[in-house]
Structure formats: C-alpha cells, structure tokens
Design a protein around this motif. Sequence first.
Motif, mmCIF file in Angstrom:
data_model
loop_
_atom_site.group_PDB
_atom_site.id
_atom_site.type_symbol
_atom_site.label_atom_id
_atom_site.label_comp_id
_atom_site.label_asym_id
_atom_site.label_seq_id
_atom_site.Cartn_x
_atom_site.Cartn_y
_atom_site.Cartn_z
ATOM 1 N N ILE A 233 1.680 29.264 14.522
ATOM 2 C CA ILE A 233 2.928 28.595 14.123
ATOM 3 C C ILE A 233 2.957 28.412 12.614
ATOM 4 C CG2 ILE A 233 4.107 26.343 14.192
ATOM 5 C CD1 ILE A 233 3.279 26.064 17.083
ATOM 6 N N GLY A 234 4.138 28.604 12.043
ATOM 7 C CA GLY A 234 4.312 28.244 10.637
ATOM 8 C C GLY A 234 3.816 29.266 9.649
ATOM 9 N N ARG B 17 4.400 18.713 11.340
ATOM 10 C CA ARG B 17 3.077 19.327 11.164
ATOM 11 C C ARG B 17 3.172 20.578 10.300
ATOM 12 N NH1 ARG B 17 1.311 18.623 17.490
ATOM 13 N NH2 ARG B 17 0.468 16.506 17.320
ATOM 14 N N ILE B 18 4.191 21.396 10.550
ATOM 15 C CA ILE B 18 4.340 22.628 9.756
ATOM 16 C C ILE B 18 4.573 22.279 8.294
ATOM 17 C CG2 ILE B 18 5.818 24.633 9.310
ATOM 18 C CD1 ILE B 18 6.391 24.662 12.385
ATOM 19 N N ILE B 19 5.508 21.393 8.048
ATOM 20 C CA ILE B 19 5.895 21.145 6.653
ATOM 21 C C ILE B 19 4.795 20.383 5.917
ATOM 22 C CG2 ILE B 19 7.214 18.977 6.318
ATOM 23 C CD1 ILE B 19 8.503 22.481 5.641
ATOM 24 N N ARG B 20 4.079 19.500 6.623
ATOM 25 C CA ARG B 20 2.995 18.784 5.943
ATOM 26 C C ARG B 20 1.817 19.702 5.615
ATOM 27 N NH1 ARG B 20 5.117 13.939 7.890
ATOM 28 N NH2 ARG B 20 4.546 14.313 10.050
ATOM 29 N N SER B 21 1.707 20.850 6.323
ATOM 30 C CA SER B 21 0.617 21.768 5.978
ATOM 31 C C SER B 21 0.816 22.350 4.577
ATOM 32 C CB SER B 21 0.501 22.897 7.018
ATOM 33 O OG SER B 21 1.549 23.836 6.896
ATOM 34 N N PHE B 22 2.048 22.300 4.081
ATOM 35 C CA PHE B 22 2.325 22.750 2.709
ATOM 36 C C PHE B 22 2.034 21.644 1.696
ATOM 37 C CE2 PHE B 22 4.982 25.737 5.084
ATOM 38 C CZ PHE B 22 4.791 26.914 4.392
ATOM 39 N N GLY C 165 13.621 29.495 2.043
ATOM 40 C CA GLY C 165 12.409 29.235 1.283
ATOM 41 C C GLY C 165 11.192 29.342 2.203
ATOM 42 N N PRO C 166 9.985 29.409 1.636
ATOM 43 C CA PRO C 166 8.780 29.581 2.469
ATOM 44 C C PRO C 166 8.620 28.499 3.542
ATOM 45 C CG PRO C 166 8.252 29.944 0.168
ATOM 46 C CD PRO C 166 9.669 29.457 0.199
ATOM 47 N N GLY C 167 8.887 27.230 3.211
ATOM 48 C CA GLY C 167 8.756 26.155 4.196
ATOM 49 C C GLY C 167 9.795 26.308 5.302
ATOM 50 N N THR D 193 0.095 27.223 9.952
ATOM 51 C CA THR D 193 -0.048 25.784 9.739
ATOM 52 C C THR D 193 -1.523 25.388 9.703
ATOM 53 O OG1 THR D 193 2.020 25.470 10.925
ATOM 54 C CG2 THR D 193 0.592 23.539 10.722
ATOM 55 N N MET D 194 -2.291 25.834 10.702
ATOM 56 C CA MET D 194 -3.690 25.413 10.779
ATOM 57 C C MET D 194 -4.538 26.094 9.717
ATOM 58 S SD MET D 194 -5.242 23.092 12.326
ATOM 59 C CE MET D 194 -4.343 22.644 13.817
#
Lengths: 295, 454
Positions: free
Chosen positions: B207-208, B425-430, B403-405, B315-316
């Motif tokens: 994901i992500g 979770r996805i956006i916080r991985s950035f 955008g990438p996010g 993401t991970m």
Amino acid sequence: MNQANINCPNFSLKLETASVLVNKVIDGINRNTMKKRKLVWLELTGCSGNIISLLDGANPDFKSLAAQMVNFIYENSLMVAEGEAAMKKLFSVIGDDYILAVEGAVSTKDDGMHQIIGRWKGQPVTALRAITELGENASHVIAVGTCASDGGISAAKPNPSECVGIQKLLKKKVIKLPGCPCHPDWFMGTLAYIMLCGEPELDDRQRPLMFYSTLIHDICPRRPYFDKGIFASKLGEKTCMFKLGCRGPVTRVDCPLRKWNDGVNWPIGDDSPCIGCAMFGFPDKMEPFISYDTT
Amino acid sequence: MEIDAVIDSNIVADAKTEGLLFRGFEKMLEGRSPFDAVYFTQRICGICSTAHSMASTMALENAMGIVISQQGRYLRDIIHGCEFLQNHIRHFYQYTAPDFIKLPEGNTLFETEHNDFRLPKHKNDLIVQHYFDSLEISRSSHEMLAILGGKAPHNHGVFIGGITSQATPEKIARLTSMLQNIKQFIVTKMIPDAYTIAQYYKEYFKIGRGYGNLLSFGCFNQYKMLGTLFVNPLEYSNGRMTKLNPAEITENVHSSWYTSKTDTYTPFQTIPDPDVKKSDAYSWVKAPRYRGLPYEVGPLARMWLCGEYRNGISTMDRTIARALEAKKIANIMLVLLKNLIPNISLQEKYEIPQRANGSGLIDTTRGALGHWIKIENKVISFYQIITPSAWNLSTRSQDQLPGPGEKAMIGTTINNTDLPVELGRIIRSFDPCVSCATHVYKKGNLIKTMQVVP
C-alpha cells in the motif's frame, strides 16, 4: 498580588523554580489534595517549535506533565485521534474547567482563512475562530512563545497573513511566555503555579516575574568584558558581543542562568549574540541579528 | 493538513492533500540582512529548524563565493545529524507507532476510534514502553545539538564557515558518549520495533507506493578526505538512476492558492502571490517538479539511491527505511566526530556583497530542501524556498498528475470507510511537515473530509 499561601513560594530568578512548583503539584495530586486540571494545547500560526521545545523539557519532563499533572485533552500532533474526532475533543471542553495553552499567532486576513486547524460539523475551523471560542471560556490562557505573545515571526513585516498575538483577540488576560521557542521550564513552572495558586505575578507586559524579571545583560557571564570595553569583532570570540548586535541589553529573560536543553548551552555560550527572540517586537525590532559594522 | 478522498466501493478513487496554513516567509525576507536569513528561516519549522539554517547558510556561501573548510563541514554536519536523529526517533515513536500500537488507556491524548491493532499484548506493551523511553532519547539528540549549536529548536551554531563556536576535546568526548547511547537505542529498540510492526501489518508493503520516482540533493557527501558517507545528488525513475541536474527543478501553482504571471517557474524566476479565492485551487502547498514530474523525497529515497535499501517502495518501506537511516546517520556522525580537530576557529568577519545570487541545496530529514537567494544593495531582494514536504505533498499541475502523497493513496482499499485508518498511515509514512510545505505550518493531525461515492 497573590495572597500569602504556603503553596506559593516567592521565587525571584531561581533555577529550580519550575521543578519545585511541578513537584508540588504532582505531590498534591498524588495525595489527593489537588486535582488534575484539563489542559488544551492549541497550535495556531507558527512552526511547532514550542511543542518540540516542551518535549525537550527535562526538569521535569513531558511525561510528568502528561501522565501526572494534567489531563491533556488536545495537542494536534501528539494526540492519536484525527479528523472530526479530534475536533470533538477540542470543543468538548467548552463549559468545563480548562487551562488553554496556545502556540502560534492568529492569522486574521480574509476572516482567518489563511489558517484552518480542522473541520468541525462540516465547517472549517480557522485559528481565529478557535482562539476566540476557546480563549474566552478558559480559566487561564497562556501564550507559549513569541508568536502567540506578540505575533513574532508569523507577523514579521510585511505580515502577509495579517497575524496578531492572541491578546489582541481576547478580552481575558493572557499570560505571556515569549521566547522563540518558549523554554520548557517557563511553561511548566507557569502552569504549575496556576494550578497551585492562580495567576503568577506579572510585569506590565503580562510576563511572569519569576522568569522575566531580569535583563540578560545584567546576569550575562560576559558582562565583565562589556564593563572593561572588550568586544568581539566576529562570531566565535569569547568576549562581549555587544558590537556584533547582541540584544542581551534589552531582552528580559533568565537564559544566562537557565540555559537550554537541560542546561547544556545557550546562544552566547555558543559564541553568537542574543537575537532578542523573547523580546517584544522580535524579529523586526531586533534586526539585524548579526552585524559586523556596529561601532 | 486535510485529506480530501473520494472512495468508491471501498477503493480510493481520488485523493487530495491540502495544506491549510499560509505565512509567506519568502515575502517577509525581502529587505532583510542576508546574514539574518540563517536565523530567520529556521522559524519556518520548529521540527526541522536546523535544516533551514543549513540550506540558508549554503545559499549565502554560494552567493558570496565562500568555500568552507572540511572541519567546518564536519561540525555543521554533526549538528545536522543531531536533528535527523531527534526527528526520526520522534516521528517513529510519537507519530507513526500510535497508528499501529495501542497506547495506554486513561489518557485523553491516546484515545482513538479505530480498533485495527494487531500486535499481541506483550509485543504491544514493549513498544509502548519504548514510546516513553524514546522521549528521553530524542531529547538527548537535541541536547547534543545544543552542545555545538547553542540551543534547539532554532540553533545559533550553523553559520557561514561552518559553526560559530569551537569543538573542545570535552565536547567531542561528551558528544561521542551521548551518540553511542542513542545509537544503542536505535539498534536494540527502534529498528526491531519497526520490523515488529511490519510483521503484523504486512499489506502495508503493498500500500502507498506512489510513482516510484525518487530524488535527493545529497547529504554527508563529497568530503575531500572522507568521500561520500551517505548519498550524492541523484534521481531515480523508470528503473534508472541518473545524476541530478538542479536546472531541471521547477515549481507550479496551478492547483495552489497563488497567482503568478506563469503557473510554472524556475526557483530564481518569481514568487507567486497568495490568492485564497482562486477557484479550482485546494492547498497552500505548491507543486515542485523535476523534468516536469512529481518525485518522492525523504529517507526511503535516500536509502534507495545510495543502494542500502531496495526492498520496495511503500508505506511500510518508508517506515523501515527511516529507522535504518537513523542508524546510518549515527554511524556517519561517529566518523565525523572521530575526524574532528579540536579548538579550531572557523569564523571571519564577513562582508555582504553589493549584489549576488546563490543557492543552497541539501537533503534534510524529510528530503530535498532548496533555498535560493538574490542580494541587491546588500539586502535580500528575493528568496525562494522549496521544501521536502512540498515535494511529497504537492498539488496537481496542469497535467492533473497527483502529487506523490496523493498518488500513494489513490487505489488503496479501505476496510471501513467510516474509519479510514489506511489514509493516515499512508500519509504519515511521508512524515508530513506541512508548516514548511507552504512555508507555513500544521503538523501531524490529519483531518479527513470523506466523500463516499454511492
């Protein structure tokens, strides 16, 4: 000012001020003679530097604050809830007893639309709305840092977002803790004092005297160089930096004693001048920060 | 910041990342002393203030034609390393871990509505313990920073020539010992914790992803004696890696609340004006592009580009790369500390040129950061800042490429559309740091407007 109270020591510039006060609060809570108060930390138009600085606090630390001293209701970056759930927690305190800490100035341009802190019941919550609704209802309001106190860097010329310090928008008195960022001890000590005895003794700019009663210049370890007229001509020298533009002579706060990051250092200890970050009018009135041309 | 997501049959059909804070630092800098930019621009972000002092100082040195000594670079880079550590440790434990582990009940700050917590109790409790232990470790990273840089956040040390003060033998010994302690925490707790979380949330390796375009301005690199300890300026796209050419960087305001004579411009060209009423715009974040394309920046990009982590882009993977990078940075700092010569004075009496241009490009905690300065009549006449979060959380340009996010969220399956925990979770991985994205700030707390398509 405050009536005599065994819990209210009269501090004048003591390094241990914050820890003594905080320990009294924690002790009182553990012995059930005091109760935890609700704390809301609102981040408006700023840089998050004050919450990061608070996390850097060591004496006592953030964990003591969150776990033992207050019921921390809202802090946008540390709380786990997000979206409407977070906004619901924020507005749940209205009508209740809570202390409001605010970092960041308030953007007033275009009805506050230059800063939205969340969305509540479908409507954007501007920093402007948040401060007016939460400020007037709080038992005490603490401006944490220079932006919340006086506008700070967020209101720097030409102030594109028309930022102001929070007192400009509130009828209620705001206790100001300027500094960019605010030292964790200044906040922890003030909060503990409020919980023990209510409003601390303030100067004419609403700053607690226990932290802001002296000029940096008066207690600067390099003061003897100033008195003898020995001045640094560039950064990195160990003498008085008055002629490099040091703002110690106009800045009231206890940095020379307290220092930063668990007392390891401070700007003058780093051989660079004080830039007056805790001073009213920072940054515009404190510039230039570095000058080699002062005579 | 806010995420506006359109979810159709549990799949994210579209997503927008919206930065909702504007301050206008670039306009504020006009007319000020160029030296003051080092201290002024730090106030863009209290989480990565050193990053701005680095880019700002490098832009000044570039404009003034100053080549600093290697000792100056070592000292400055050690300060920068302290900020990396403080950031990575706080981001992992205070901002990422709470998405995956259940924090103790009875504390309002830790309450959440979603219930997708999968770790067995003993593993969960161990990471909770480390959550609290980490407060002291990240604090200690800032103490290291303050030993060389006066205070943190908003240091006083980084300046033209390297840093303002000198490294004494006592300071070097103390820094080395503190760093060993921090490294020990990273190796024995943070990295294992990242892998523990990964083990229970395996689908987040799928994901992500985003575009898979990665970019770095380089950092801890091209030392005269030590060579490159981390990563050179590089870009990666379509499976190919090439040397980065800064002339290919542009920014675009098609979907941002700014107006300008031209929607796309190079960094030295123009500063667009804020326009909150602009129709079709949805964010204060602008859209940086390289060769016209969106690129991801940050720890995963750097670890990928230098060849140290090639497991995947997700993401991970971002979270694991961040933990591994913390160890990498600690090791680099140990090398730099070992190569320090104590008691060297780095400062001179500097003169501001009448007229000059300069740029400072460097990779900082969250990715590629650029400052561009023009000096006229000895004051700043123009200042451009392009931040890492602007790359990662960029808006769309005319071509409508997300955008990438945004791209990383689109296509994700959402298990419970009432509680779309996946998006946070996805956006916080950035590691979003939206203060700097628009040269403004609002960190961490993600507000979602969910538009669920029937």
